[in-house]
Design an enzyme around this catalytic site. Structure first.
Site, mmCIF file in Angstrom:
data_model
loop_
_atom_site.group_PDB
_atom_site.id
_atom_site.type_symbol
_atom_site.label_atom_id
_atom_site.label_comp_id
_atom_site.label_asym_id
_atom_site.label_seq_id
_atom_site.Cartn_x
_atom_site.Cartn_y
_atom_site.Cartn_z
ATOM 1 N N ARG A 224 0.848 -1.191 0.000
ATOM 2 C CA ARG A 224 0.000 0.000 0.000
ATOM 3 C C ARG A 224 0.888 1.247 0.000
ATOM 4 O O ARG A 224 2.008 1.221 0.533
ATOM 5 C CB ARG A 224 -0.876 0.030 1.254
ATOM 6 C CG ARG A 224 -2.039 -0.946 1.217
ATOM 7 C CD ARG A 224 -3.132 -0.479 0.258
ATOM 8 N NE ARG A 224 -4.313 -1.328 0.273
ATOM 9 C CZ ARG A 224 -4.578 -2.285 -0.616
ATOM 10 N NH1 ARG A 224 -3.747 -2.528 -1.604
ATOM 11 N NH2 ARG A 224 -5.695 -2.979 -0.532
ATOM 12 N N HIS A 272 -1.701 0.713 -9.965
ATOM 13 C CA HIS A 272 -2.360 -0.285 -9.095
ATOM 14 C C HIS A 272 -2.973 -1.414 -9.941
ATOM 15 O O HIS A 272 -4.170 -1.697 -9.853
ATOM 16 C CB HIS A 272 -3.438 0.386 -8.223
ATOM 17 C CG HIS A 272 -3.749 -0.391 -6.971
ATOM 18 N ND1 HIS A 272 -4.018 0.208 -5.762
ATOM 19 C CD2 HIS A 272 -3.829 -1.728 -6.738
ATOM 20 C CE1 HIS A 272 -4.269 -0.721 -4.847
ATOM 21 N NE2 HIS A 272 -4.150 -1.910 -5.420
HETATM 22 C C1 GLV Z 1 -5.816 -4.690 -4.068
HETATM 23 O O1 GLV Z 1 -5.084 -3.811 -3.780
HETATM 24 C C2 GLV Z 1 -6.442 -5.570 -3.138
HETATM 25 O O2 GLV Z 1 -6.403 -5.308 -1.929
HETATM 26 O O3 GLV Z 1 -7.004 -6.599 -3.581
#
Ligand code: GLV
Length: 309
Positions: A224, A272
């Site tokens: 994260r 992401h």
């Molecule tokens: C993506 O970041 C997830 O938590 O699946």
């Protein structure tokens, strides 16, 4: 009864289709459509405004739409008795492994470097690194981290892992706890972060810890954005202590325009995408948890709210 959805996805259709394919009798509604708040017992959520779940007196279970639950557990007004479950999905683990392997191999074979030279018309040889010449450290060896570390080990890399506690036997070298962190970092050339984000791990990728990696090392952050002290990373890249970083997650997503990461020559950004939840693969466990909630049965993949994962 229905599954109520709370998220910022523009197109919910693939989720609705996948859930209906598993159980066509279950209604899937967006939470905005509910007339009577006491009808909401099961919610599937990604991003949402903190405090909103206080409005639903009979809410029993919130299912994250991904592996992470930090978006839920960071809500100071998340009702105390509500169960939180997360997605555990082999496809998600495989995606994260493939992303990690790809960026490691790009680093070793310097593909981006040669591509930049190509754009300038430069023919200049440089010896690439071999798999046997680097050691990869996976920080966070939960379901996904352990999968990545094991696969990288099987692929022929020297791998070690670090986690809060010792856990089960693994085929790679495992470090655990605060006391073994320095040793783990000192032996890591490529650091892969896949820790859950909790108050204990926030900013763990800071100057102090990243400074313990050997000079010339590399960071891959697929955990994260909140794990990373952003200015510390820039300082370590600019001083040459770190050679580069692949970042897939950010404190604020989308990464704001003008953010120094965009144009930093040693930072490689992806939006992401290391893994995107695949509704057809995860629908079954969501429907199963929905029925378990209605029947007061133990849930799958339940999160320990105190521990944070
Ligand atoms: C993506 O970041 C997830 O938590 O699946």
């Amino acid at each position: 009864m229905a599954i109520y959805v709370v998220c910022d996805l523009e197109n919910l259709e693939p989720w609705v289709r996948a859930l209906k394919n598993v159980d066509s009798s279950v209604d899937i509604e967006t939470i905005e459509s509910v007339d009577d708040n006491s009808a909401v017992e099961f919610v599937m959520a990604w991003t949402y405004p903190h405090g909103m779940f206080e409005e639903y007196p009979d809410l029993k279970t919130i299912s994250s739409m991904g592996a992470g639950v930090d978006h839920l557990l960071s809500d100071p007004r998340l009702p105390a008795g509500v169960n939180v479950v997360r997605i555990v999905d082999p496809m998600l683990s495989q995606d994260m492994y493939e992303y990690t392997l790809a960026v490691i191999m790009n680093r070793l074979r310097m593909l981006t470097h040669f591509h930049k030279n190509q754009q300038k018309g430069i023919w200049k040889r440089k010896r690439c690194l071999r798999m046997s010449e680097v050691s990869v450290g996976v920080m966070g060896t939960g379901v996904i981290g352990n999968f990545i570390a094991t696969r990288l080990h099987n692929a022929g890399l020297t791998v070690s892992g670090w986690a809060r506690s010792a856990g089960d036997r693994v085929p790679y070298k495992k470090y655990h706890g605060a006391r073994q962190l320095d040793q783990f970092l000192a032996g890591t050339d490529i650091l892969v972060n896949i820790l859950p984000l909790t108050p204990a791990t926030e900013n763990i990728l800071n100057k102090e810890n990243l400074g313990k990696l050997p000079p010339g090392s590399w960071l891959i952050n697929i955990g994260r954005g909140g794990h990373l002290a952003e200015e510390d990373l820039i300082d370590l890249l600019d001083s040459g202590h770190l050679d580069g970083a692949n970042l897939d997650v950010f404190r604020k997503e989308p990464l704001p325009g003008g953010h120094p990461f965009w144009n930093h020559p040693k930072i490689y950004i992806t939006p992401h995408i290391a893994s995107l939840p695949y509704p057809a693969s995860v629908a079954k466990q969501i429907i199963e948890n929905y029925h378990r909630t209605l029947n007061n049965r133990p849930l799958l993949n339940q999160v320990d709210r105190t521990r944070g994962y």
